[in-house]
Design a protein around this motif. Structure first.
Motif, PDB file in Angstrom:
ATOM      1  N   VAL A 115      71.162  21.983  60.182  1.00 26.66           N
ATOM      2  CA  VAL A 115      71.707  20.664  60.474  1.00 26.66           C
ATOM      3  C   VAL A 115      73.085  20.828  61.102  1.00 26.66           C
ATOM      4  N   ARG A 116      73.321  20.135  62.214  1.00 26.73           N
ATOM      5  CA  ARG A 116      74.626  20.199  62.885  1.00 26.73           C
ATOM      6  C   ARG A 116      75.538  19.127  62.294  1.00 26.73           C
ATOM      7  N   VAL A 117      76.616  19.552  61.656  1.00 25.97           N
ATOM      8  CA  VAL A 117      77.526  18.652  60.944  1.00 25.97           C
ATOM      9  C   VAL A 117      78.878  18.669  61.635  1.00 25.97           C
ATOM     10  N   LEU A 118      79.430  17.469  61.859  1.00 24.14           N
ATOM     11  CA  LEU A 118      80.771  17.330  62.426  1.00 24.14           C
ATOM     12  C   LEU A 118      81.707  16.826  61.338  1.00 24.14           C
ATOM     13  N   LEU A 119      82.704  17.605  61.012  1.00 25.98           N
ATOM     14  CA  LEU A 119      83.726  17.216  60.038  1.00 25.98           C
ATOM     15  C   LEU A 119      84.897  16.612  60.793  1.00 25.98           C
ATOM     16  N   VAL A 120      85.228  15.349  60.469  1.00 26.30           N
ATOM     17  CA  VAL A 120      86.363  14.674  61.102  1.00 26.30           C
ATOM     18  C   VAL A 120      87.452  14.559  60.048  1.00 26.30           C
ATOM     19  N   GLU A 121      88.402  15.475  60.109  1.00 25.99           N
ATOM     20  CA  GLU A 121      89.415  15.608  59.053  1.00 25.99           C
ATOM     21  C   GLU A 121      90.670  16.210  59.661  1.00 25.99           C
ATOM     22  N   ASP A 122      91.816  15.534  59.493  1.00 24.95           N
ATOM     23  CA  ASP A 122      93.059  16.043  60.062  1.00 24.95           C
ATOM     24  C   ASP A 122      93.819  16.946  59.097  1.00 24.95           C
ATOM     25  N   ASP A 123      93.468  16.915  57.817  1.00 25.07           N
ATOM     26  CA  ASP A 123      94.162  17.737  56.818  1.00 25.07           C
ATOM     27  C   ASP A 123      93.504  19.106  56.749  1.00 25.07           C
ATOM     28  N   ASP A 124      94.266  20.152  57.078  1.00 25.69           N
ATOM     29  CA  ASP A 124      93.704  21.505  57.097  1.00 25.69           C
ATOM     30  C   ASP A 124      93.228  21.933  55.719  1.00 25.69           C
TER      31      ASP A 124
ATOM     32  N   VAL B  80      86.112  21.724  52.303  1.00 25.83           N
ATOM     33  CA  VAL B  80      84.741  21.359  52.675  1.00 25.83           C
ATOM     34  C   VAL B  80      83.979  22.594  53.135  1.00 25.83           C
ATOM     35  N   GLU B  81      84.604  23.424  53.959  1.00 25.63           N
ATOM     36  CA  GLU B  81      83.944  24.634  54.433  1.00 25.63           C
ATOM     37  C   GLU B  81      83.587  25.556  53.265  1.00 25.63           C
TER      38      GLU B  81
ATOM     39  N   GLY C  46      77.953  13.684  70.360  1.00 22.46           N
ATOM     40  CA  GLY C  46      76.593  13.844  70.872  1.00 22.46           C
ATOM     41  C   GLY C  46      75.864  15.048  70.327  1.00 22.46           C
ATOM     42  N   ASP C  47      76.593  16.033  69.803  1.00 21.68           N
ATOM     43  CA  ASP C  47      75.948  17.248  69.305  1.00 21.68           C
ATOM     44  C   ASP C  47      75.808  17.252  67.786  1.00 21.68           C
ATOM     45  N   ALA C  48      76.111  16.145  67.126  1.00 20.18           N
ATOM     46  CA  ALA C  48      76.109  16.110  65.664  1.00 20.18           C
ATOM     47  C   ALA C  48      74.931  15.311  65.133  1.00 20.18           C
ATOM     48  N   GLU C  49      74.355  15.779  64.028  1.00 23.00           N
ATOM     49  CA  GLU C  49      73.320  15.027  63.309  1.00 23.00           C
ATOM     50  C   GLU C  49      73.898  14.279  62.118  1.00 23.00           C
ATOM     51  N   CYS C  50      75.044  14.748  61.635  1.00 30.76           N
ATOM     52  CA  CYS C  50      75.715  14.089  60.521  1.00 30.76           C
ATOM     53  C   CYS C  50      77.217  14.258  60.691  1.00 30.76           C
ATOM     54  N   VAL C  51      77.952  13.194  60.381  1.00 33.38           N
ATOM     55  CA  VAL C  51      79.408  13.219  60.465  1.00 33.38           C
ATOM     56  C   VAL C  51      79.980  13.048  59.067  1.00 33.38           C
ATOM     57  N   LEU C  52      80.897  13.941  58.688  1.00 37.71           N
ATOM     58  CA  LEU C  52      81.699  13.777  57.478  1.00 37.71           C
ATOM     59  C   LEU C  52      83.025  13.200  57.923  1.00 37.71           C
TER      60      LEU C  52
ATOM     61  N   PRO D 287      74.993   9.252  64.979  1.00 32.14           N
ATOM     62  CA  PRO D 287      74.328  10.014  63.918  1.00 32.14           C
ATOM     63  C   PRO D 287      74.612   9.413  62.547  1.00 32.14           C
ATOM     64  N   ALA D 288      74.033  10.040  61.518  1.00 33.17           N
ATOM     65  CA  ALA D 288      74.326   9.637  60.139  1.00 33.17           C
ATOM     66  C   ALA D 288      75.797   9.910  59.847  1.00 33.17           C
ATOM     67  N   ILE D 289      76.417   9.027  59.072  1.00 31.14           N
ATOM     68  CA  ILE D 289      77.840   9.175  58.760  1.00 31.14           C
ATOM     69  C   ILE D 289      78.036   9.108  57.259  1.00 31.14           C
ATOM     70  N   LEU D 290      78.665  10.144  56.712  1.00 30.08           N
ATOM     71  CA  LEU D 290      79.102  10.187  55.315  1.00 30.08           C
ATOM     72  C   LEU D 290      80.615  10.036  55.292  1.00 30.08           C
ATOM     73  N   VAL D 291      81.106   9.085  54.535  1.00 26.64           N
ATOM     74  CA  VAL D 291      82.537   8.828  54.478  1.00 26.64           C
ATOM     75  C   VAL D 291      83.159   9.636  53.348  1.00 26.64           C
ATOM     76  N   LEU D 292      84.319  10.253  53.621  1.00 29.04           N
ATOM     77  CA  LEU D 292      85.091  10.993  52.611  1.00 29.04           C
ATOM     78  C   LEU D 292      86.285  10.137  52.206  1.00 29.04           C
ATOM     79  N   THR D 293      86.405   9.855  50.923  1.00 29.75           N
ATOM     80  CA  THR D 293      87.506   9.026  50.439  1.00 29.75           C
ATOM     81  C   THR D 293      88.266   9.762  49.340  1.00 29.75           C
ATOM     82  N   GLY D 294      89.495   9.288  49.103  1.00 29.84           N
ATOM     83  CA  GLY D 294      90.265   9.796  47.989  1.00 29.84           C
ATOM     84  C   GLY D 294      89.869   9.106  46.700  1.00 29.84           C
ATOM     85  N   LEU D 295      90.364   9.613  45.576  1.00 29.17           N
ATOM     86  CA  LEU D 295      90.016   9.079  44.263  1.00 29.17           C
ATOM     87  C   LEU D 295      90.413   7.619  44.138  1.00 29.17           C
TER      88      LEU D 295
END
Length: 381
Positions: free
Chosen positions: A6-15, A21-22, A48-54, A78-86
């Motif tokens: 599965v091709r996953v795209l992580l959209v995250e600015d915090d290293d 996640v990796e 365009g190259d992603a099947e799922c976005v985090l 694509p499918a999108i999974l949202v990452l949130t803080g507590l």
């Protein structure tokens, strides 16, 4: 069985969060190909190259649900999974309501949970896409059925001594009907009227206009209007109902006398009908083609009278039958070569329509570009 990558795209600015996640995916031995974008603008270029976005909801160029809405607005998102803080779980719930497949809370996710979340999101999106395509197919089938009833209706020839056969084939392997239409009506005195027409262009607007003209023709004929007035009225209807000034319609109207020994036909820019007697094609008297409907205001169409010998049949067709290509020739098929083909098939018997269409299609090297409609009236005595 090998698990699909599965091709996953992580959209995250915090290293730090990106490294976490990796690591979680490595821990779960997830069969993912992971790429990363640090901003929403970068993610849009990589989408365009992603099947799922985090998707992290806090990005330098998008805050809150803004990023989710922008990605969901992309074609084939694509499918999108949202990452949130507590502290942002409510925002995750709102993201799901806005179209995200699910949300995950940072710091409460292990590798297996992340793996299951991505797989669930991808499979859910695939199921949604399949359901959407099924709905579209059902709507398309329903639309086609409605258009077909309007363009290609059952003729009103009850208790008539004439035989009627019709064929219709969409051009270009389209599922939708074009603007070709036909109809036939028998009158109480035994007169039989038939029409075949072709609205220029293809698509739902042209098909709807064809339905409008066909219904108007039937109503005018049943009201007993003479053919000349029928054509003038159809011209007025076309001008009033068309969706563009350049839209025109060709038509051929045939009226067979009650004694079945004569007929009159009118041409509005349409191919001339073919008179068949036995296994021969009989030349018709010279005729004036006339202009199509919707071209010249107040134009007067004139009819051509034809004597009908015993055993006659009249074939009317739309120009899709003669505009196919011919191998090693830059010209279209044309009427003359169509008659050559038809003459050969007439020798095999009266049931020639399907075989002629098949040969014309084969000569074209595949599906004909334009729709084909054929209406055949035959003396039943």
């Amino acid at each position: 069985m090998r698990t699909k990558t599965v091709r996953v795209l992580l959209v995250e600015d915090d290293d730090g969060d990106a490294v976490l996640v990796e690591a979680l995916l490595d821990e779960a031995s997830a069969p993912f190909v992971l790429s990363r974008a640090g901003t929403l603008a970068e993610a849009e270029r990589m989408l365009g190259d992603a099947e799922c976005v985090l998707l992290d909801l806090g990005l330098p160029d998008a805050q809150g649900l803004e990023g989710l809405h922008r990605l969901l607005g992309k074609q084939n998102a694509p499918a999108i999974l949202v990452l949130t803080g507590l502290d942002d779980e409510r925002e995750g719930i709102e993201a799901v309501a806005a179209g995200a497949e699910d949300y995950l809370i940072k710091g409460q996710v292990d590798g297996e949970l992340l793996l299951r979340g991505v797989r669930y999101a991808v499979e859910r999106r695939r199921a949604e896409d399949a359901q959407r395509k099924l709905r579209e197919a059902e709507l398309l089938a329903s639309e086609r059925a409605r258009l077909e009833r309007g363009l290609l209706p059952p003729p009103l020839l009850q208790n008539s001594d004439l035989d009627l056969e019709v064929r219709y084939q969409p051009g270009g392997q389209r599922m939708l009907l074009g603007g070709d239409f036909y109809d036939a009506v028998g009158m109480p005195d035994g007169t039989v009227h038939a029409v075949i027409g072709d609205v220029c262009g293809h698509g739902p607007d042209e098909a709807a206009l064809g339905v409008c003209l066909r219904i108007a023709w039937r109503a005018l004929v049943l009201a007993g209007e003479p053919p000349e007035k029928v054509l003038r009225t159809l011209d007025q209807v076309l001008v009033a109902e068309r969706h563009g000034d350049g839209i025109f319609t060709t038509a051929c109207m045939v009226t067979v006398a009650p004694d079945r020994r004569s007929a009159r036909y009118f041409l509005a820019g349409h191919p001339e009908p073919l008179l068949l007697v036995g296994k021969q094609i009989v030349d018709l008297p010279p005729s004036k083609i006339g202009v199509p409907l919707g071209v010249l205001p107040d134009y007067a169409w004139t009819g051509v009278d034809v004597q009908l010998p015993p055993g006659w049949a009249v074939a009317c067709y739309t120009d899709g039958l003669i505009e196919g290509r011919v191998p090693d020739d830059i010209d279209r098929l044309g009427v003359e070569r169509l008659c050559d083909i038809l003459h050969r098939h007439l020798q095999a018997g009266p049931d020639w329509m399907d075989s002629v269409i098949a040969e014309v299609t084969e000569l074209n090297g595949g599906a004909l570009d334009d729709d084909v409609a054929i209406l055949l009236l035959r003396d039943g005595n």
